[in-house]
Design a protein around this motif. Sequence first.
Motif, PDB file in Angstrom:
ATOM      1  N   LYS A 194      -7.004  15.197   6.996  1.00  0.00           N
ATOM      2  CA  LYS A 194      -5.600  15.234   6.586  1.00  0.00           C
ATOM      3  C   LYS A 194      -4.755  15.923   7.653  1.00  0.00           C
ATOM      4  CE  LYS A 194      -2.616  16.882   2.831  1.00  0.00           C
ATOM      5  NZ  LYS A 194      -2.615  17.489   1.464  1.00  0.00           N
ATOM      6  N   LYS A 195      -5.285  17.017   8.202  1.00  0.00           N
ATOM      7  CA  LYS A 195      -4.553  17.745   9.236  1.00  0.00           C
ATOM      8  C   LYS A 195      -4.441  16.920  10.510  1.00  0.00           C
ATOM      9  CE  LYS A 195      -5.130  22.097   9.337  1.00  0.00           C
ATOM     10  NZ  LYS A 195      -5.672  23.483   9.502  1.00  0.00           N
ATOM     11  N   LEU A 196      -5.547  16.274  10.912  1.00  0.00           N
ATOM     12  CA  LEU A 196      -5.538  15.474  12.127  1.00  0.00           C
ATOM     13  C   LEU A 196      -4.619  14.263  12.022  1.00  0.00           C
ATOM     14  CD1 LEU A 196      -9.322  15.498  13.136  1.00  0.00           C
ATOM     15  CD2 LEU A 196      -7.446  16.646  14.328  1.00  0.00           C
ATOM     16  N   SER A 197      -4.538  13.698  10.808  1.00  0.00           N
ATOM     17  CA  SER A 197      -3.737  12.484  10.615  1.00  0.00           C
ATOM     18  C   SER A 197      -2.276  12.782  10.298  1.00  0.00           C
ATOM     19  CB  SER A 197      -4.330  11.638   9.492  1.00  0.00           C
ATOM     20  OG  SER A 197      -4.164  12.282   8.236  1.00  0.00           O
ATOM     21  N   GLY A 198      -1.916  14.075  10.176  1.00  0.00           N
ATOM     22  CA  GLY A 198      -0.549  14.403   9.809  1.00  0.00           C
ATOM     23  C   GLY A 198      -0.240  14.059   8.368  1.00  0.00           C
ATOM     24  N   ASN A 199      -1.261  14.234   7.491  1.00  0.00           N
ATOM     25  CA  ASN A 199      -1.133  13.896   6.070  1.00  0.00           C
ATOM     26  C   ASN A 199      -0.752  12.427   5.889  1.00  0.00           C
ATOM     27  OD1 ASN A 199      -1.162  14.287   3.285  1.00  0.00           O
ATOM     28  ND2 ASN A 199       0.980  14.954   3.223  1.00  0.00           N
ATOM     29  N   ARG A 200      -1.464  11.572   6.595  1.00  0.00           N
ATOM     30  CA  ARG A 200      -1.188  10.134   6.558  1.00  0.00           C
ATOM     31  C   ARG A 200      -1.601   9.541   5.212  1.00  0.00           C
ATOM     32  NH1 ARG A 200      -0.453   6.402  10.880  1.00  0.00           N
ATOM     33  NH2 ARG A 200      -0.742   4.238  10.235  1.00  0.00           N
ATOM     34  N   VAL A 201      -0.710   8.776   4.621  1.00  0.00           N
ATOM     35  CA  VAL A 201      -0.967   8.043   3.386  1.00  0.00           C
ATOM     36  C   VAL A 201      -0.625   6.585   3.636  1.00  0.00           C
ATOM     37  CG1 VAL A 201      -0.341   7.746   0.960  1.00  0.00           C
ATOM     38  CG2 VAL A 201      -0.472  10.047   1.926  1.00  0.00           C
ATOM     39  N   GLU A 202      -1.503   5.680   3.214  1.00  0.00           N
ATOM     40  CA  GLU A 202      -1.275   4.258   3.420  1.00  0.00           C
ATOM     41  C   GLU A 202      -1.394   3.512   2.090  1.00  0.00           C
ATOM     42  OE1 GLU A 202      -3.390   2.479   6.621  1.00  0.00           O
ATOM     43  OE2 GLU A 202      -3.188   4.215   7.932  1.00  0.00           O
ATOM     44  N   ARG A 203      -0.517   2.544   1.889  1.00  0.00           N
ATOM     45  CA  ARG A 203      -0.552   1.681   0.703  1.00  0.00           C
ATOM     46  C   ARG A 203      -0.442   0.228   1.145  1.00  0.00           C
ATOM     47  NH1 ARG A 203       2.163   6.280  -0.906  1.00  0.00           N
ATOM     48  NH2 ARG A 203       1.309   7.272  -2.778  1.00  0.00           N
ATOM     49  N   TYR A 204      -1.156  -0.635   0.443  1.00  0.00           N
ATOM     50  CA  TYR A 204      -1.264  -2.033   0.832  1.00  0.00           C
ATOM     51  C   TYR A 204      -1.038  -2.957  -0.360  1.00  0.00           C
ATOM     52  CZ  TYR A 204      -3.850   0.157   4.665  1.00  0.00           C
ATOM     53  OH  TYR A 204      -4.233   0.955   5.703  1.00  0.00           O
ATOM     54  N   HIS A 205      -0.530  -4.137  -0.043  1.00  0.00           N
ATOM     55  CA  HIS A 205      -0.434  -5.202  -1.048  1.00  0.00           C
ATOM     56  C   HIS A 205      -0.744  -6.534  -0.367  1.00  0.00           C
ATOM     57  CE1 HIS A 205       0.913  -7.642  -4.417  1.00  0.00           C
ATOM     58  NE2 HIS A 205       1.521  -8.393  -3.528  1.00  0.00           N
ATOM     59  N   SER A 206      -1.541  -7.345  -1.029  1.00  0.00           N
ATOM     60  CA  SER A 206      -1.825  -8.691  -0.542  1.00  0.00           C
ATOM     61  C   SER A 206      -1.815  -9.642  -1.727  1.00  0.00           C
ATOM     62  CB  SER A 206      -3.184  -8.733   0.159  1.00  0.00           C
ATOM     63  OG  SER A 206      -3.510 -10.059   0.571  1.00  0.00           O
ATOM     64  N   ASP A 207      -1.210 -10.803  -1.550  1.00  0.00           N
ATOM     65  CA  ASP A 207      -1.256 -11.813  -2.608  1.00  0.00           C
ATOM     66  C   ASP A 207      -1.304 -13.198  -1.990  1.00  0.00           C
ATOM     67  OD1 ASP A 207       1.596 -13.087  -2.597  1.00  0.00           O
ATOM     68  OD2 ASP A 207       2.022 -10.944  -2.719  1.00  0.00           O
ATOM     69  N   GLY A 208      -1.768 -14.154  -2.775  1.00  0.00           N
ATOM     70  CA  GLY A 208      -1.889 -15.524  -2.301  1.00  0.00           C
ATOM     71  C   GLY A 208      -2.492 -16.402  -3.368  1.00  0.00           C
ATOM     72  N   PHE A 209      -2.992 -17.569  -2.971  1.00  0.00           N
ATOM     73  CA  PHE A 209      -3.590 -18.484  -3.930  1.00  0.00           C
ATOM     74  C   PHE A 209      -5.042 -18.736  -3.561  1.00  0.00           C
ATOM     75  CE2 PHE A 209      -1.658 -21.002  -0.586  1.00  0.00           C
ATOM     76  CZ  PHE A 209      -2.567 -22.026  -0.335  1.00  0.00           C
ATOM     77  N   VAL A 210      -5.794 -19.275  -4.529  1.00  0.00           N
ATOM     78  CA  VAL A 210      -7.218 -19.520  -4.342  1.00  0.00           C
ATOM     79  C   VAL A 210      -7.455 -21.022  -4.351  1.00  0.00           C
ATOM     80  CG1 VAL A 210      -9.548 -19.090  -5.219  1.00  0.00           C
ATOM     81  CG2 VAL A 210      -7.745 -17.356  -5.523  1.00  0.00           C
ATOM     82  N   SER A 211      -8.142 -21.523  -3.324  1.00  0.00           N
ATOM     83  CA  SER A 211      -8.446 -22.949  -3.209  1.00  0.00           C
ATOM     84  C   SER A 211      -9.910 -23.112  -2.826  1.00  0.00           C
ATOM     85  CB  SER A 211      -7.545 -23.596  -2.154  1.00  0.00           C
ATOM     86  OG  SER A 211      -7.865 -24.954  -1.965  1.00  0.00           O
ATOM     87  N   ASP A 249      -3.866  -4.492  -4.642  1.00  0.00           N
ATOM     88  CA  ASP A 249      -3.118  -3.293  -4.289  1.00  0.00           C
ATOM     89  C   ASP A 249      -4.118  -2.200  -3.956  1.00  0.00           C
ATOM     90  OD1 ASP A 249      -0.113  -3.780  -4.817  1.00  0.00           O
ATOM     91  OD2 ASP A 249      -1.090  -4.568  -6.626  1.00  0.00           O
ATOM     92  N   ALA A 250      -3.883  -1.477  -2.873  1.00  0.00           N
ATOM     93  CA  ALA A 250      -4.810  -0.432  -2.446  1.00  0.00           C
ATOM     94  C   ALA A 250      -4.038   0.735  -1.854  1.00  0.00           C
ATOM     95  CB  ALA A 250      -5.787  -0.991  -1.412  1.00  0.00           C
ATOM     96  N   SER A 251      -4.658   1.909  -1.943  1.00  0.00           N
ATOM     97  CA  SER A 251      -4.072   3.100  -1.332  1.00  0.00           C
ATOM     98  C   SER A 251      -5.177   3.927  -0.704  1.00  0.00           C
ATOM     99  CB  SER A 251      -3.316   3.936  -2.367  1.00  0.00           C
ATOM    100  OG  SER A 251      -4.207   4.421  -3.368  1.00  0.00           O
ATOM    101  N   MET A 252      -4.824   4.694   0.315  1.00  0.00           N
ATOM    102  CA  MET A 252      -5.796   5.526   1.006  1.00  0.00           C
ATOM    103  C   MET A 252      -5.151   6.834   1.417  1.00  0.00           C
ATOM    104  SD  MET A 252      -7.935   4.644   4.453  1.00  0.00           S
ATOM    105  CE  MET A 252      -6.423   4.468   5.399  1.00  0.00           C
ATOM    106  N   GLN A 253      -5.901   7.930   1.238  1.00  0.00           N
ATOM    107  CA  GLN A 253      -5.424   9.216   1.717  1.00  0.00           C
ATOM    108  C   GLN A 253      -6.607  10.041   2.201  1.00  0.00           C
ATOM    109  OE1 GLN A 253      -3.726  10.465  -2.210  1.00  0.00           O
ATOM    110  NE2 GLN A 253      -4.909  12.343  -1.835  1.00  0.00           N
ATOM    111  N   THR A 254      -6.309  11.052   3.012  1.00  0.00           N
ATOM    112  CA  THR A 254      -7.353  11.885   3.605  1.00  0.00           C
ATOM    113  C   THR A 254      -7.254  13.313   3.086  1.00  0.00           C
ATOM    114  OG1 THR A 254      -5.908  12.230   5.503  1.00  0.00           O
ATOM    115  CG2 THR A 254      -7.576  10.514   5.697  1.00  0.00           C
ATOM    116  N   PHE A 255      -8.380  14.047   3.234  1.00  0.00           N
ATOM    117  CA  PHE A 255      -8.465  15.436   2.805  1.00  0.00           C
ATOM    118  C   PHE A 255      -8.884  16.300   3.988  1.00  0.00           C
ATOM    119  CE2 PHE A 255     -10.397  13.274  -1.132  1.00  0.00           C
ATOM    120  CZ  PHE A 255      -9.155  12.960  -1.649  1.00  0.00           C
ATOM    121  N   GLY A 256      -8.741  17.621   3.821  1.00  0.00           N
ATOM    122  CA  GLY A 256      -9.308  18.582   4.755  1.00  0.00           C
ATOM    123  C   GLY A 256      -8.884  18.378   6.196  1.00  0.00           C
ATOM    124  N   PHE A 257      -9.876  18.447   7.119  1.00  0.00           N
ATOM    125  CA  PHE A 257      -9.547  18.359   8.544  1.00  0.00           C
ATOM    126  C   PHE A 257      -8.950  16.995   8.882  1.00  0.00           C
ATOM    127  CE2 PHE A 257     -13.244  15.741   9.156  1.00  0.00           C
ATOM    128  CZ  PHE A 257     -13.094  15.137  10.391  1.00  0.00           C
TER     129      PHE A 257
END
Length: 239
Positions: free
Chosen positions: A57-74, A47-55
């Motif tokens: 944040k303004k350029l990205s329109g206060n973009r926030v992203e969250r991610y999830h990945s799951d699977g198996f290991v072989s 699970d991961a999240s990302m956010q921006t600050f300052g300029f």
Amino acid sequence: MKKLILISILSASLSAESLYYKVKAPIFGTIGEVKVNYSTGSSYNIDASMQTFGFAKKLSGNRVERYHSDGFVSNNIYKAQHFKQNFSFKNKKGLLEYIFDYRQKVVTKHRKNWKNGKLISEKQRPLSFFTYNDLFSAYHNIVAQLKGKSAGNYNMKVAGLEGSGGNLLIKVPSKRVQEAEAKDLGVSNVWVFHIVTHKKLLKSTNGEIIFAVGNDGIAKAVRVLNTAYVSHLDALLVR
């Protein structure tokens, strides 16, 4: 920020970890952060999240992203079963999912978009190729399969890069170049490789990213090359 910079922060083999990265730009300093929690054994969850600050944040329109990945290991290879990205900026929200069906050898892409809280589009389709790599598992698998290999170019199929037929180019530089790039990133005792995503990542020319990986398989530093507004962006491990 775009989603591909998050590939940088995945570990290769530890059983559980929480990681924190600062995202920095020349002149502007710290412009964002990335947080990751993951665990792995016979299966893995990230699970991961990302956010921006300052300029940024303004350029990205206060973009926030969250991610999830799951699977198996072989055999120490991460094989994705589900990848999900949620993002929001300004008055828009989106969901992107990939479902991996190993019986039918099909990866299905599902996308939804909202504006002002109203669903405006929804699409679902199978990819034209099958792979066990998503944007997160690919990092682990590059490290697991290519670390210690000779300098040269390698290729991998990755869900999320449909614009180039799923093709991810991996470049392993010579020892001398690796040492020079590590020094420029401010890290040492690392293995360095590049990926070329063939995407206009952060309005870059070809979406090329440098990774500096520690002996534990975790990226100490990552650089996105030739970005808009600044020459590059760095993600630096703080822990």
